[in-house]
Design a protein around this motif. Structure first.
Motif, PDB file in Angstrom:
ATOM      1  N   LEU A  83       0.848  -1.189   0.000  1.00 13.21           N
ATOM      2  CA  LEU A  83       0.000   0.000   0.000  1.00 13.21           C
ATOM      3  C   LEU A  83       0.888   1.245   0.000  1.00 13.21           C
ATOM      4  N   PRO A  84       0.544   2.244  -0.802  1.00 15.33           N
ATOM      5  CA  PRO A  84       1.386   3.441  -0.882  1.00 15.33           C
ATOM      6  C   PRO A  84       1.292   4.273   0.398  1.00 15.33           C
ATOM      7  N   THR A  85       2.391   4.931   0.736  1.00 14.50           N
ATOM      8  CA  THR A  85       2.382   5.829   1.901  1.00 14.50           C
ATOM      9  C   THR A  85       1.969   7.241   1.507  1.00 14.50           C
ATOM     10  N   HIS A  86       2.066   7.555   0.204  1.00 14.26           N
ATOM     11  CA  HIS A  86       1.659   8.875  -0.278  1.00 14.26           C
ATOM     12  C   HIS A  86       0.867   8.701  -1.576  1.00 14.26           C
ATOM     13  N   PRO A  87      -0.100   9.567  -1.815  1.00 13.97           N
ATOM     14  CA  PRO A  87      -0.845   9.450  -3.079  1.00 13.97           C
ATOM     15  C   PRO A  87       0.023   9.811  -4.280  1.00 13.97           C
ATOM     16  N   THR A  88      -0.133   9.055  -5.354  1.00 15.10           N
ATOM     17  CA  THR A  88       0.508   9.350  -6.634  1.00 15.10           C
ATOM     18  C   THR A  88      -0.392  10.332  -7.377  1.00 15.10           C
ATOM     19  N   LEU A  89       0.128  11.531  -7.654  1.00 15.14           N
ATOM     20  CA  LEU A  89      -0.713  12.599  -8.194  1.00 15.14           C
ATOM     21  C   LEU A  89      -0.208  13.096  -9.543  1.00 15.14           C
ATOM     22  N   PHE A  90      -1.136  13.364 -10.421  1.00 15.78           N
ATOM     23  CA  PHE A  90      -0.789  13.990 -11.699  1.00 15.78           C
ATOM     24  C   PHE A  90      -1.947  14.897 -12.097  1.00 15.78           C
ATOM     25  N   ALA A  91      -1.704  15.712 -13.114  1.00 17.08           N
ATOM     26  CA  ALA A  91      -2.702  16.712 -13.504  1.00 17.08           C
ATOM     27  C   ALA A  91      -3.324  16.374 -14.854  1.00 17.08           C
ATOM     28  N   LYS A  92      -4.536  16.852 -15.035  1.00 15.49           N
ATOM     29  CA  LYS A  92      -5.162  16.984 -16.341  1.00 15.49           C
ATOM     30  C   LYS A  92      -5.451  18.470 -16.533  1.00 15.49           C
ATOM     31  N   PHE A  93      -6.024  18.805 -17.688  1.00 12.93           N
ATOM     32  CA  PHE A  93      -6.416  20.186 -17.937  1.00 12.93           C
ATOM     33  C   PHE A  93      -7.939  20.275 -18.058  1.00 12.93           C
ATOM     34  N   GLY A  94      -8.471  21.467 -17.953  1.00  8.76           N
ATOM     35  CA  GLY A  94      -9.893  21.645 -18.241  1.00  8.76           C
ATOM     36  C   GLY A  94     -10.228  21.113 -19.633  1.00  8.76           C
ATOM     37  N   ASP A  95      -9.318  21.339 -20.579  1.00  6.32           N
ATOM     38  CA  ASP A  95      -9.522  20.844 -21.952  1.00  6.32           C
ATOM     39  C   ASP A  95      -9.637  19.327 -22.046  1.00  6.32           C
ATOM     40  N   THR A  96      -9.123  18.614 -21.049  1.00 14.95           N
ATOM     41  CA  THR A  96      -9.163  17.154 -21.095  1.00 14.95           C
ATOM     42  C   THR A  96     -10.592  16.633 -20.911  1.00 14.95           C
ATOM     43  N   LEU A  97     -11.428  17.423 -20.266  1.00 12.33           N
ATOM     44  CA  LEU A  97     -12.765  16.958 -19.882  1.00 12.33           C
ATOM     45  C   LEU A  97     -13.758  17.053 -21.034  1.00 12.33           C
ATOM     46  N   THR A  98     -14.759  16.220 -20.954  1.00 11.42           N
ATOM     47  CA  THR A  98     -15.845  16.307 -21.932  1.00 11.42           C
ATOM     48  C   THR A  98     -17.138  15.814 -21.277  1.00 11.42           C
ATOM     49  N   GLY A  99     -18.218  15.882 -22.003  1.00  7.75           N
ATOM     50  CA  GLY A  99     -19.533  15.655 -21.422  1.00  7.75           C
ATOM     51  C   GLY A  99     -19.865  14.194 -21.171  1.00  7.75           C
ATOM     52  N   PRO A 100     -20.935  13.945 -20.423  1.00  7.72           N
ATOM     53  CA  PRO A 100     -21.292  12.595 -19.993  1.00  7.72           C
ATOM     54  C   PRO A 100     -21.699  11.661 -21.131  1.00  7.72           C
ATOM     55  N   ASP A 101     -22.081  12.214 -22.290  1.00  8.16           N
ATOM     56  CA  ASP A 101     -22.484  11.383 -23.434  1.00  8.16           C
ATOM     57  C   ASP A 101     -21.580  11.608 -24.641  1.00  8.16           C
ATOM     58  N   ALA A 102     -20.462  12.291 -24.455  1.00  2.00           N
ATOM     59  CA  ALA A 102     -19.616  12.678 -25.587  1.00  2.00           C
ATOM     60  C   ALA A 102     -18.970  11.470 -26.250  1.00  2.00           C
ATOM     61  N   VAL A 103     -18.801  11.551 -27.555  1.00  2.00           N
ATOM     62  CA  VAL A 103     -17.961  10.607 -28.282  1.00  2.00           C
ATOM     63  C   VAL A 103     -16.507  10.993 -28.004  1.00  2.00           C
ATOM     64  N   LEU A 104     -15.680   9.984 -27.696  1.00  2.14           N
ATOM     65  CA  LEU A 104     -14.282  10.246 -27.361  1.00  2.14           C
ATOM     66  C   LEU A 104     -13.425   9.963 -28.590  1.00  2.14           C
ATOM     67  N   GLU A 105     -12.825  10.991 -29.141  1.00  2.00           N
ATOM     68  CA  GLU A 105     -12.037  10.853 -30.368  1.00  2.00           C
ATOM     69  C   GLU A 105     -10.563  10.680 -30.041  1.00  2.00           C
ATOM     70  N   VAL A 106     -10.001   9.590 -30.559  1.00  2.00           N
ATOM     71  CA  VAL A 106      -8.587   9.277 -30.316  1.00  2.00           C
ATOM     72  C   VAL A 106      -7.958   8.832 -31.629  1.00  2.00           C
ATOM     73  N   PRO A 107      -6.633   8.953 -31.735  1.00  2.04           N
ATOM     74  CA  PRO A 107      -6.000   8.565 -32.997  1.00  2.04           C
ATOM     75  C   PRO A 107      -6.043   7.047 -33.201  1.00  2.04           C
ATOM     76  N   PRO A 108      -6.258   6.602 -34.439  1.00  3.02           N
ATOM     77  CA  PRO A 108      -6.259   5.169 -34.738  1.00  3.02           C
ATOM     78  C   PRO A 108      -4.934   4.542 -34.290  1.00  3.02           C
ATOM     79  N   GLY A 109      -5.026   3.331 -33.763  1.00  2.00           N
ATOM     80  CA  GLY A 109      -3.801   2.606 -33.433  1.00  2.00           C
ATOM     81  C   GLY A 109      -3.289   2.849 -32.032  1.00  2.00           C
ATOM     82  N   THR A 110      -3.874   3.817 -31.299  1.00  2.00           N
ATOM     83  CA  THR A 110      -3.420   4.039 -29.925  1.00  2.00           C
ATOM     84  C   THR A 110      -4.082   3.029 -28.994  1.00  2.00           C
TER      85      THR A 110
END
Lengths: 277, 277
Positions: A83-110
């Motif tokens: 069990l970790p002694t400290h939380p592992t933290l990283f950031a996203k941006f506001g731009d990373t977010l999208t709506g609850p029904d949104a289609v998620l567009e990603v590059p082919p092959g990823t």
């Protein structure tokens, strides 16, 4: 109470409802603005016509989106890790977010993977806060799926580039106030891919609960109303399977937390999302 | 041209000057607002009285601050490591930044290290950009010191919590336009602690130059005017010394890039910056 950003009759607005009651308009264009402006207890203005109502990304302009990795104790133990002694933290941006029904567009092959998560929304400014103060500062809870491009995530030790693709982290559909669900006692966090359950965790096994995470983060940076903290994902991600399983074009990912709701997002591979390298 | 956010006669404003000429007021309260609003080529309004003029944090409200680690080829090679194939990227927040002369407050007992860096400032929106388009979108260059709390950085694999302490990354003192310095041909990046040179690198040895970094980042997220990309630090950080050397209360860190200027920041250990854990 439930809060949301909704579109109704061509207008986008923050809204509130009590239980399954009708949505009522709040005096702000979205929930980010509403939370930044002050209280979640202010009076709604008028009722919205329900039939045309769409639930949008509830928090379109958070100041900070901070995520915790490796936070479900049962999954960590089953993987044979301490069990970790400290939380592992990283950031996203506001731009990373999208709506609850949104289609998620990603590059082919990823290599696109799912990570169902409970998200905590900050309601009051916090810096160097105690856990008790952090608990009091929680505006509510919502749902996120920390969709991850594993190949990009694993290009280097720092995860950001696999975790922060624009409009790939669905959030919503609503924010529920802390009296509505008991996260510390435990709520389920469920992910389904094309209807098959691939993750089912419970927040009772979180190593760092919502208040502990907010307090810890507030040690180094100020949290403000509308900021979002993703609490980590339980076992069952695609990369952890034998053989590994990743999302394909057209797959539908559902992310559910009973008492909050369900995100439903189709994956779309498109070269409109170009890669330069 | 040089751009800055200055305080003069009690007013904070964006400002511009040509070479060593007088600063002239621009019609924006700071450089973040100025860049977001449009062109860096617009006309200044009036001259500012120089004697009372203070240079502030030039970009107080960037949308994104993205940092590259492990980017100086000579340092990587001297450490016996292979050159990276992809940039190691992590985020800071607008709150992490502070002014060119600010005192940096950190908790007593933390392992505080220096990282002198050239910073690139975005002038135009970029998504899926080519290196050529990214090059054209550079508004200018400034200086940063990616002050790092090594003990917090190394608590987990993700560096954020050691890199994003509020008001610990000095930035400035000015932004110079790309015609003023030739980063690709090479400019020195120098760090001094209490007057002693501890880092002296040259941007000619960057593995990923400014345009390459902007193009790469724009693959996954949109960059907008006023966003900041820190390009990494050359060899000579305290943690890499034998024995390791960290900053003490009262130490003065100077970060210099000839052609841009010098940051001068004292370290202050204070328990006003509380830790909850």
């Amino acid at each position: 109470m439930q809060y949301a950003t909704v579109r109704s009759d061509g207008v986008t607005t923050a809204a509130v409802r009590d239980g399954d009651g009708p949505w009522q308009r709040l005096d702000a264009s979205d929930l980010s603005e509403w939370l930044l402006r002050g209280s979640v207890a202010a009076e709604p203005t008028d009722a919205l016509a329900a039939p045309q109502l769409l639930l949008l990304l509830p928090l379109p302009s958070p100041g900070k989106v901070i995520c915790c990795g490796l936070n479900y104790g049962d999954h960590i133990v089953e993987m044979g890790r301490a069990l970790p002694t400290h939380p592992t933290l990283f950031a996203k941006f506001g731009d990373t977010l999208t709506g609850p029904d949104a289609v998620l567009e990603v590059p082919p092959g990823t290599l696109v993977d799912w990570e169902a998560e409970l998200a905590v929304v900050v309601g009051q400014e916090l810096r160097s806060a105690s856990e008790a103060d952090a608990e009091d500062a929680i505006a509510g809870y919502t749902i996120a799926n920390d969709i991850s491009l594993r190949d990009w995530q694993n290009r280097t030790n720092e995860w950001l580039q696999g975790k922060a693709w624009d409009r790939t982290t669905p959030l919503g559909p609503v924010l529920v106030t802390p009296d509505e669900i008991d996260v510390n006692a435990g709520v389920d966090v469920i992910c389904r891919v094309n209807g098959e359950v691939v993750q089912r965790g419970n927040t009772a096994t979180l190593v760092f609960g919502p208040a502990a995470l907010l307090a810890y983060i507030s040690t180094f940076t100020t949290l403000r109303p509308g900021d979002i903290v993703l609490t980590g994902t339980p076992g069952g991600v695609g990369a952890g399977r034998t053989p590994p399983q990743f999302l394909r074009d057209g797959d539908v990912v559902e992310t559910e937390v009973p008492g909050i709701g369900t995100l439903r997002n189709a994956i779309r591979f498109t070269s409109d999302v170009l890669t330069t390298t």
